[in-house]
Write a protein that holds these residues in place. Structure first.
Motif, PDB file in Angstrom:
ATOM      1  N   ASN A 524       0.940  -1.025  -0.133  1.00 32.09           N
ATOM      2  CA  ASN A 524       0.186  -0.156  -0.095  1.00 32.09           C
ATOM      3  C   ASN A 524       0.935   1.082   0.234  1.00 32.09           C
ATOM      4  O   ASN A 524       2.173   1.193  -0.053  1.00 32.09           O
ATOM      5  CB  ASN A 524      -1.199   0.412   1.676  1.00 32.09           C
ATOM      6  CG  ASN A 524      -0.297  -0.342   2.820  1.00 32.09           C
ATOM      7  OD1 ASN A 524       0.924   0.185   2.566  1.00 32.09           O
ATOM      8  ND2 ASN A 524      -0.812  -0.462   3.575  1.00 32.09           N
ATOM      9  N   GLU A 525       0.466   2.217   0.362  1.00 38.73           N
ATOM     10  CA  GLU A 525       1.086   3.640  -0.251  1.00 38.73           C
ATOM     11  C   GLU A 525       1.952   4.056   0.694  1.00 38.73           C
ATOM     12  O   GLU A 525       3.433   4.330   0.544  1.00 38.73           O
ATOM     13  CB  GLU A 525       0.341   5.123   0.217  1.00 38.73           C
ATOM     14  CG  GLU A 525       0.910   6.238  -0.697  1.00 38.73           C
ATOM     15  CD  GLU A 525       1.250   6.392  -2.188  1.00 38.73           C
ATOM     16  OE1 GLU A 525       2.364   6.989  -1.993  1.00 38.73           O
ATOM     17  OE2 GLU A 525       0.752   5.579  -2.612  1.00 38.73           O
ATOM     18  N   ASP A 526       1.251   3.729   2.092  1.00 35.36           N
ATOM     19  CA  ASP A 526       2.708   3.926   3.266  1.00 35.36           C
ATOM     20  C   ASP A 526       3.688   2.780   3.145  1.00 35.36           C
ATOM     21  O   ASP A 526       5.262   2.763   3.990  1.00 35.36           O
ATOM     22  CB  ASP A 526       1.955   3.526   4.413  1.00 35.36           C
ATOM     23  CG  ASP A 526       0.877   5.146   5.069  1.00 35.36           C
ATOM     24  OD1 ASP A 526       1.482   5.766   4.085  1.00 35.36           O
ATOM     25  OD2 ASP A 526      -0.191   4.879   5.954  1.00 35.36           O
ATOM     26  N   ARG A 528       5.069   1.488   0.855  1.00 39.96           N
ATOM     27  CA  ARG A 528       5.523   1.629  -0.826  1.00 39.96           C
ATOM     28  C   ARG A 528       7.030   2.259   0.214  1.00 39.96           C
ATOM     29  O   ARG A 528       7.786   2.427  -0.717  1.00 39.96           O
ATOM     30  CB  ARG A 528       4.807   2.379  -1.361  1.00 39.96           C
ATOM     31  CG  ARG A 528       5.639   2.093  -2.986  1.00 39.96           C
ATOM     32  CD  ARG A 528       4.441   2.440  -4.357  1.00 39.96           C
ATOM     33  NE  ARG A 528       5.231   3.160  -5.250  1.00 39.96           N
ATOM     34  CZ  ARG A 528       4.388   3.230  -6.486  1.00 39.96           C
ATOM     35  NH1 ARG A 528       3.484   3.366  -6.442  1.00 39.96           N
ATOM     36  NH2 ARG A 528       5.818   2.833  -7.655  1.00 39.96           N
ATOM     37  N   ILE A 529       6.071   3.593   0.302  1.00 40.81           N
ATOM     38  CA  ILE A 529       6.696   4.894   0.832  1.00 40.81           C
ATOM     39  C   ILE A 529       8.557   3.945   1.784  1.00 40.81           C
ATOM     40  O   ILE A 529       9.408   4.857   1.671  1.00 40.81           O
ATOM     41  CB  ILE A 529       6.642   5.860   1.925  1.00 40.81           C
ATOM     42  CG1 ILE A 529       5.437   6.172   1.045  1.00 40.81           C
ATOM     43  CG2 ILE A 529       7.446   6.463   2.450  1.00 40.81           C
ATOM     44  CD1 ILE A 529       4.782   7.705   1.693  1.00 40.81           C
ATOM     45  N   ARG A 550       8.875  10.152  -0.273  1.00 41.87           N
ATOM     46  CA  ARG A 550       7.665  10.354  -0.921  1.00 41.87           C
ATOM     47  C   ARG A 550       8.240  11.997  -1.410  1.00 41.87           C
ATOM     48  O   ARG A 550       7.184  11.295  -2.728  1.00 41.87           O
ATOM     49  CB  ARG A 550       6.916  11.602   0.250  1.00 41.87           C
ATOM     50  CG  ARG A 550       6.820  10.669   1.840  1.00 41.87           C
ATOM     51  CD  ARG A 550       6.181  10.990   2.559  1.00 41.87           C
ATOM     52  NE  ARG A 550       5.401  10.873   3.493  1.00 41.87           N
ATOM     53  CZ  ARG A 550       6.048  10.490   4.730  1.00 41.87           C
ATOM     54  NH1 ARG A 550       7.229  10.656   5.109  1.00 41.87           N
ATOM     55  NH2 ARG A 550       5.379   8.964   5.726  1.00 41.87           N
ATOM     56  N   LEU A 553       8.298   9.962  -4.656  1.00 43.27           N
ATOM     57  CA  LEU A 553       6.982   9.264  -5.988  1.00 43.27           C
ATOM     58  C   LEU A 553       6.312  10.205  -6.351  1.00 43.27           C
ATOM     59  O   LEU A 553       5.429  10.527  -7.142  1.00 43.27           O
ATOM     60  CB  LEU A 553       6.410   8.655  -4.471  1.00 43.27           C
ATOM     61  CG  LEU A 553       6.772   7.410  -4.017  1.00 43.27           C
ATOM     62  CD1 LEU A 553       6.348   7.193  -2.803  1.00 43.27           C
ATOM     63  CD2 LEU A 553       6.513   6.587  -5.287  1.00 43.27           C
ATOM     64  N   ASN A 557       5.306  10.864 -10.465  1.00 44.18           N
ATOM     65  CA  ASN A 557       3.680  10.840 -10.731  1.00 44.18           C
ATOM     66  C   ASN A 557       3.248  12.179 -11.694  1.00 44.18           C
ATOM     67  O   ASN A 557       2.547  12.358 -12.183  1.00 44.18           O
ATOM     68  CB  ASN A 557       2.757  11.059  -9.024  1.00 44.18           C
ATOM     69  CG  ASN A 557       2.443  10.192  -8.900  1.00 44.18           C
ATOM     70  OD1 ASN A 557       2.199   8.921  -9.075  1.00 44.18           O
ATOM     71  ND2 ASN A 557       2.374  10.625  -7.409  1.00 44.18           N
TER      72      ASN A 557
END
Length: 566
Positions: A524-526, A528-529, A550, A553, A557
């Motif tokens: 998930n996003e967290d 992945r960070i 962050r 990423l 994007n």
């Protein structure tokens, strides 16, 4: 695209099942977690070389299965049709089992196939690239095909016209060679053909004759039973108190009933028709019995004739039609050998004329290819510039031949050449030594050719090894561009590449009961960070590396949004 992948008892993998999507998917994890093992499994699924060493210790076999989704125009459809494999709803399922004895069992959509067939189908679905495994891009024999794919319709149209003449050229050349062998061999061939022609013509074969003789032989073999059956049938119908008399009696009585009641008229007509039909059958049976004759001489003739025909079938064809076709063919060859000198002169003149046409069409193909090569060169230079290799020189080199070299794919022999350092001469692409440079060159080529090859899934196995900084960022961006409208799976150790992905999978291993197991899950996003932060700093994750993650990423994007707008 590769939609589902299932792996069981493969190396350190006990059992995993994972779904993939279109776009760019990155796979990361600690060294030794099993990232490359997953790529190895996919490689085997596409027909790669197997080994019993892949089977997990303590199990009987390794099982690998992949579900691919393709559209109606995908090149794989042609291969499936070629091998007689059904496809439903655009799904192709490849499966491969490897036993502890090293034996492989391959299936495509449930149908058993050979490894070579699996490889043929797999190569149209999966394209795997590693730092030292660049497949056809590094194979000079494939460069001409790649150039033609880049040139698309313009080259194909000219090539088809060339190939039409080339086939005629090959046929005339073959005929001329057959007539040009030494005279002794030709005389021996003529004697053989004349003997065969005489043997077939003397037999005076008639189409369908063998079937008639087989039926006649069958009749004679059952003569006694046939005679007995016909006599018994005739006797049952004819004579006092026999079948025909009883039907006649029924007919007479029914005729009387219809004078009293019309209701029985239909039954009367049925019996009346039957009576007269039975009379006809009875008369026919009598004639057949009278004419039935056992002829030993005829039997011997039928046997001898069938033996003669069967001997000719063993020599010249499975059917009389095939024997007669062969007879016509050798008759033509006899005429050609008999008038050998005249035919050699005619064929030589014809071959010379065809060669001139072939050269014209071949030169037209070459001219179009050279124009295409210029466009390809410009496109590759543009891609390399984006990978910080703006000083690199790429060249499509056409090798010259002293004499026209006629091949099915034209008269050209080409090879990709490249120089990565200013002032250095261009060298064959396959001889480039630097891993980092080779990775970027391959990515540039793949960016261009992936648009023309129709491959479902492109897999990069640590192709970013040996690069860092802005080059790593450029590689991540290039891989993302390749993934637009298709599917790319990439194993990477670079945070710049991982940040550019659409989906991030983490591969880990753990020890349970003294056995190592590999697991895979989407982050998930967290998560992945944190994983990108780990890739930046190593084992210890800090607030600073998380902020850096962050930021990466966010920038990724922004790049994707700009690419989509373009």
């Amino acid at each position: 695209m590769l939609a589902e992948l299932s792996i069981k008892n493969f190396a350190i993998i006990e059992s995993i099942s994972v779904s993939f999507q279109k776009g760019f998917t990155v796979l990361t994890g600690e060294t030794g977690a099993g990232k490359s093992i997953i790529i190895d499994a996919i490689h085997l699924l596409a027909g790669g070389r197997g080994s019993a060493d892949f089977v997990r210790h303590g199990t009987e076999k390794a099982e690998i299965e992949g579900l691919f989704l393709i559209d109606d125009n995908h090149p794989c459809n042609r291969r499936l049709l070629q091998f007689g494999i059904d496809i439903e709803e655009g799904m192709v399922v490849l499966r491969r089992d490897i036993t502890v004895s090293g034996k492989s069992v391959c299936r495509v959509n449930g149908k058993l196939v050979t490894i070579s067939t699996l490889r043929e189908i797999g190569r149209s679905l999966i394209d795997i690239h590693g730092q030292h495994e660049h497949q056809e891009l590094m194979d000079e024999r494939s460069h001409l095909q790649l150039l033609d794919e880049f040139g698309s319709e313009s080259i194909q149209k000219a090539l088809l016209e060339y190939q039409y003449i080339y086939r005629e050229y090959e046929k005339v050349k073959k005929d001329l060679h057959s007539l040009s062998v030494n005279e002794q061999t030709m005389v021996q061939r003529l004697d053989l053909l004349q003997f065969q022609l005489k043997e077939i013509t003397d037999a005076n074969l008639q189409i369908g004759e063998d079937e008639e003789l087989i039926n006649e032989k069958k009749k004679y073999m059952n003569f006694e039973r046939l005679y007995q059956a016909l006599n018994t049938s005739y006797a049952a119908l004819q004579g006092e108190q026999r079948g025909i008399d009883w039907v006649g009696l029924a007919l007479a009585n029914l005729e009387e009933t219809i004078t009293m009641d019309e209701e029985y008229k239909e039954m009367y007509e049925i019996v009346s028709n039957s009576f007269y039909q039975l009379e006809d059958v009875m008369h026919t049976l009598r004639d057949k019995i009278e004419n039935l004759e056992y002829d030993p001489e005829r039997i011997n003739y039928v046997e001898d004739r069938l033996n003669e025909i069967n001997q000719l079938k063993r020599k010249y064809g499975k059917t009389i039609e095939e024997i007669l076709e062969y007879c016509a063919k050798i008759d033509e060859e006899i005429e050609m050998i008999t008038n050998r000198e005249n035919h050699i002169n005619q064929l030589t003149t014809k071959l010379f004329s065809i060669e001139k046409d072939l050269i014209l069409e071949g030169e037209n193909v070459t001219a179009i290819r050279k124009k295409t090569a210029k466009k390809l060169t410009d496109a590759i230079h543009k891609e390399l510039k984006g990978l910080y290799m703006d000083k690199t020189v790429f060249e499509v080199r056409f090798h010259k031949n002293d004499q026209p070299l006629f091949k099915m794919d034209g008269m050209d022999t080409i090879e990709f050449y490249i120089s990565t350092n200013p002032g250095e001469p261009v060298k064959p692409l396959a001889k480039i030594a630097s891993g980092g440079e080779l990775s970027r060159i391959m990515l540039a080529l793949k960016t261009i050719f992936s648009k023309h090859q129709g491959i479902t899934s492109i897999i990069f196995d640590e192709v970013d090894t040996g690069v860092s900084g802005r080059v790593a960022q450029a590689i991540g961006e290039k891989i993302y561009q390749i993934s637009i409208g298709s599917q790319v799976l990439s194993i990477s150790h670079l945070p710049q590449v991982a940040a550019m992905s659409d989906y991030h999978y983490f591969i880990s291993k753990e020890i349970i009961g003294n056995r190592t197991k590999t697991a895979i899950r989407v982050l998930n996003e967290d998560e992945r960070i944190n994983e990108i932060a780990r890739m930046i700093s190593g084992a210890q994750i800090t607030t600073a590396t998380q902020e850096h993650s962050r930021e990466m990423l966010k920038l990724a994007n922004q790049f994707k949004e700009e690419v989509v707008k373009v």
